[in-house]
Design a protein around this motif. Sequence first.
Motif, PDB file in Angstrom:
ATOM      1  N   ALA A 101      -0.861   9.072  -1.980  1.00 18.07           N
ATOM      2  CA  ALA A 101      -0.378   8.042  -2.903  1.00 18.07           C
ATOM      3  C   ALA A 101      -0.089   6.756  -2.143  1.00 18.07           C
ATOM      4  O   ALA A 101       0.551   5.857  -2.671  1.00 18.07           O
ATOM      5  CB  ALA A 101       0.887   8.539  -3.600  1.00 18.07           C
ATOM      6  N   LEU A 102      -0.564   6.663  -0.922  1.00 19.82           N
ATOM      7  CA  LEU A 102      -0.268   5.521  -0.070  1.00 19.82           C
ATOM      8  C   LEU A 102      -1.074   4.296  -0.490  1.00 19.82           C
ATOM      9  O   LEU A 102      -2.155   4.409  -1.059  1.00 19.82           O
ATOM     10  CB  LEU A 102      -0.564   5.868   1.391  1.00 19.82           C
ATOM     11  CG  LEU A 102       0.248   7.030   1.956  1.00 19.82           C
ATOM     12  CD1 LEU A 102      -0.247   7.392   3.345  1.00 19.82           C
ATOM     13  CD2 LEU A 102       1.717   6.690   1.981  1.00 19.82           C
ATOM     14  N   ALA A 103      -0.534   3.127  -0.167  1.00 28.04           N
ATOM     15  CA  ALA A 103      -1.177   1.859  -0.501  1.00 28.04           C
ATOM     16  C   ALA A 103      -2.049   1.387   0.664  1.00 28.04           C
ATOM     17  O   ALA A 103      -1.980   1.925   1.776  1.00 28.04           O
ATOM     18  CB  ALA A 103      -0.122   0.808  -0.829  1.00 28.04           C
ATOM     19  N   GLU A 104      -2.824   0.372   0.406  1.00 26.36           N
ATOM     20  CA  GLU A 104      -3.725  -0.174   1.424  1.00 26.36           C
ATOM     21  C   GLU A 104      -2.952  -0.735   2.627  1.00 26.36           C
ATOM     22  O   GLU A 104      -3.442  -0.703   3.751  1.00 26.36           O
ATOM     23  CB  GLU A 104      -4.602  -1.256   0.795  1.00 26.36           C
ATOM     24  CG  GLU A 104      -5.824  -1.586   1.579  1.00 26.36           C
ATOM     25  CD  GLU A 104      -6.754  -0.394   1.788  1.00 26.36           C
ATOM     26  OE1 GLU A 104      -7.327  -0.310   2.890  1.00 26.36           O
ATOM     27  OE2 GLU A 104      -6.898   0.449   0.883  1.00 26.36           O
ATOM     28  N   SER A 105      -1.735  -1.213   2.397  1.00 29.95           N
ATOM     29  CA  SER A 105      -0.939  -1.741   3.511  1.00 29.95           C
ATOM     30  C   SER A 105      -0.599  -0.634   4.515  1.00 29.95           C
ATOM     31  O   SER A 105      -0.625  -0.870   5.727  1.00 29.95           O
ATOM     32  CB  SER A 105       0.332  -2.409   2.990  1.00 29.95           C
ATOM     33  OG  SER A 105       1.072  -1.519   2.189  1.00 29.95           O
TER      34      SER A 105
END
Length: 170
Positions: A101-105
């Motif tokens: 569920a991690l973001a691109e950052s």
Amino acid sequence: MKWAGAMLILFASFWIGAEQSKRLNDRPKQIRFIRSALQSLEAEIMYGSTPLHESARKLSERLPPPICELFASFSELLTSTELDAKEAWKESLARMWPKTALAESERSILLEFGETVGKHDRTIEQKQILVTLNHLKRQEEEAHEKQKRYGKMIRSLSLMGGLLIVLLLF
């Protein structure tokens, strides 16, 4: 038949909102697990003489999915292929990424960490891990804030959207 369709639309819209809310809830947890793993890796580097692939294997046994897959794949690639640590980290991250569920950052932070892993002496490795930990801490705080702000709103809006669709169809 119309009622069954209406119930199906409501159920689907509620389910979509619940899934999106779950992703918001999972993101800070997964960042926290990665931070914990990197802290353990730092301890292994600084105070133990454990090879990188062995440290990654040990970490994979202690972490929950999908984060454990990152370190298991990293360990496997280091031992079974001719890839260097940088390429093995990049490949492991690519394999595990769709399940998170991690973001691109967070991805860019972890890729940046992978650029230096296994290349330097202990003190520089420790500094790189600490820099990565600081970046991830900021991302965790941001993710936690988004979770608090948008979690319930997403579920409510999705259900209201489903109700709107049902009302427009009848």
